[in-house]
Design an enzyme around this catalytic site. Structure first.
Site, PDB file in Angstrom:
ATOM      1  N   CYS A 122      26.293  41.574  36.422  1.00  0.00           N
ATOM      2  CA  CYS A 122      27.172  40.326  36.582  1.00  0.00           C
ATOM      3  C   CYS A 122      26.282  38.978  36.618  1.00  0.00           C
ATOM      4  CB  CYS A 122      28.176  40.188  37.640  1.00  0.00           C
ATOM      5  SG  CYS A 122      29.324  41.655  37.380  1.00  0.00           S
ATOM      6  N   LYS A 178      26.668  36.746  33.263  1.00  0.00           N
ATOM      7  CA  LYS A 178      27.731  36.062  33.064  1.00  0.00           C
ATOM      8  C   LYS A 178      27.698  34.632  32.557  1.00  0.00           C
ATOM      9  CE  LYS A 178      31.779  37.934  35.665  1.00  0.00           C
ATOM     10  NZ  LYS A 178      32.763  37.750  36.549  1.00  0.00           N
ATOM     11  N   THR A 194      44.911  31.571  35.981  1.00  0.00           N
ATOM     12  CA  THR A 194      44.469  31.213  37.272  1.00  0.00           C
ATOM     13  C   THR A 194      42.892  32.063  37.258  1.00  0.00           C
ATOM     14  OG1 THR A 194      45.638  33.110  38.053  1.00  0.00           O
ATOM     15  CG2 THR A 194      46.464  30.947  38.578  1.00  0.00           C
ATOM     16  N   SER A 195      42.370  32.333  36.129  1.00  0.00           N
ATOM     17  CA  SER A 195      41.148  33.247  35.911  1.00  0.00           C
ATOM     18  C   SER A 195      41.114  34.382  36.858  1.00  0.00           C
ATOM     19  CB  SER A 195      40.023  32.118  36.599  1.00  0.00           C
ATOM     20  OG  SER A 195      39.899  30.953  35.851  1.00  0.00           O
ATOM     21  N   ASP A 196      42.048  35.008  36.791  1.00  0.00           N
ATOM     22  CA  ASP A 196      42.349  36.352  37.554  1.00  0.00           C
ATOM     23  C   ASP A 196      41.387  37.536  37.093  1.00  0.00           C
ATOM     24  OD1 ASP A 196      43.339  37.965  39.714  1.00  0.00           O
ATOM     25  OD2 ASP A 196      45.056  36.826  39.421  1.00  0.00           O
ATOM     26  N   ASP A 197      41.539  38.741  37.749  1.00  0.00           N
ATOM     27  CA  ASP A 197      40.644  39.697  37.299  1.00  0.00           C
ATOM     28  C   ASP A 197      41.143  40.479  35.916  1.00  0.00           C
ATOM     29  OD1 ASP A 197      38.560  39.755  39.758  1.00  0.00           O
ATOM     30  OD2 ASP A 197      40.450  39.661  40.903  1.00  0.00           O
ATOM     31  N   SER A 229      31.031  51.523  19.764  1.00  0.00           N
ATOM     32  CA  SER A 229      29.524  51.304  19.817  1.00  0.00           C
ATOM     33  C   SER A 229      29.154  50.627  18.591  1.00  0.00           C
ATOM     34  CB  SER A 229      28.882  52.595  19.967  1.00  0.00           C
ATOM     35  OG  SER A 229      29.009  53.654  18.640  1.00  0.00           O
TER      36      SER A 229
END
Length: 358
Positions: A20, A23, A51-54, A144
């Protein structure tokens, strides 16, 4: 380093950044997304980009909604199997963070197929598949491509009852903040790339990054849980700021209550840190108040708050009377009850959302 000089058994040598920590920085991402025109927002879309949620959440019926997410990254460890397992665990976490149960996944694979041995690539896929099996998730296919850097992750679909949906926008003044996993994973990944991580340090890193956040589904069923997210590449402060901004609140974090892996703390004292931590602070540091922290401790506290967590823990905002149930759910799912790190407070009129550290 040229591809010919790279060791195929050290996957991190193939990546400019890992996990991560690769990012896009929050401030850069915000500028990029500002260029995207407004799009269709039907009433069935319970959670979108606002809201920039997951994950995105789409209501199918009054009692059923789909949770959809995708997450992938470059190697955070050298072992191919572990890379696949960590990436899959991290991707499924976004479904759990919405209070959902993951059901189905598609693998997202990019590999330098003429440079990495096919057995190594196969081990990445096996690690991801084993995590899906552990989580009861059907790995039903994927896509892929041939890439310069190894990339692996999942597109995951889950379900949630709309009444049990948890977002990052529901935090309320008076809520307690609980963190499900300790911090310091980014420090360990930086040490690994520098050849400074001990065998014990690696096992600690693997332990936490492959621990499924499956408590999320049980937490979603608790009325006293008001908001939930998982802590990943933007660090604890970045993801907590997203909660504060989405809910129009502010948060106070107890610096001495932050759970930090002892090995990470020792490495921080040696100056080990990720580049992503610096980029995170540059993106949102003006919204984090460290004024109450002793001057000689601010550097370490800032490093921990901004440390990018690969497959990090759930961050829960709950009513004080729900704290025992929250910690019981975490303990039942992952063997430990999480850590109380702070509280949510009302935001003064006209004030910007902030995270205050004391």
């Amino acid at each position: 380093m040229s591809s010919e000089a790279r060791d195929p058994n050290r996957l991190t040598q193939w990546a400019h950044g890992g996990g991560c920590g690769c990012k896009i920085a929050p401030a850069v991402l915000q500028r990029l997304l500002a260029q995207v025109p407004a799009h269709l927002m039907p009433p069935e879309l319970l959670v979108g980009t606002a809201t920039s949620d997951d994950a995105a959440v789409y209501r199918l019926r009054d009692d059923l909604a789909l949770v959809a997410t995708t997450d992938f990254f470059t190697p955070v460890v050298d072992d191919a199997y572990d890379f696949g397992a960590i990436a899959a665990t991290n991707a499924l976490s976004d479904v759990y963070a919405m209070g959902g149960e993951p059901l189905l996944a598609l693998a997202l694979v990019g590999m330098p197929v003429n440079q990495l041995p096919h057995e190594v690539i196969g081990r990445v896929l096996q690690g991801g598949a084993d995590v899906c099996r552990q989580a009861g998730v059907v790995l039903a296919g994927g896509h892929s491509i041939d890439t310069v850097e190894p990339i692996y992750g999942l597109a995951a679909i889950g379900t949630v009852h709309p009444a049990r949906l948890k977002t990052n926008a529901g935090a309320q003044p008076g809520d307690v903040l609980v963190l499900g996993k300790p911090l310091g994973i980014g420090v360990l990944s930086a040490a690994l790339k520098k050849g400074l991580l001990s065998a014990d340090g690696y096992q600690e890193m693997r332990r936490w990054t492959t621990l499924l956040n499956r408590a999320g589904a049980a937490l979603g069923a608790l009325p006293g849980v008001h908001a939930m997210t998982d802590v990943t590449g933007f660090g604890l402060a970045g993801h907590l700021l997203e909660v504060c901004r989405a809910a129009a609140v502010q948060a106070t974090v107890q610096a001495r209550a932050l759970p930090v892996l002892p090995i990470s703390r020792a490495l921080l004292a040696q100056g080990v840190a990720t580049g992503a931590a610096g980029r995170n602070w540059a993106s949102y540091g003006d919204a984090v108040d460290l004024g109450a922290v002793a001057a000689d401790e601010r550097g370490a506290v800032q490093a921990i708050l901004t440390d990018p967590q690969t497959s990090g823990g759930l961050l829960v905002a709950c009513a004080p009377q729900a704290l025992d149930a929250v910690q019981a759910a975490l303990a039942a799912a992952q063997g430990q009850p999480g850590w109380v790190i702070g509280r949510v407070e009302a935001l003064p009129p006209g004030a910007p959302a902030t995270v205050r550290v004391v």
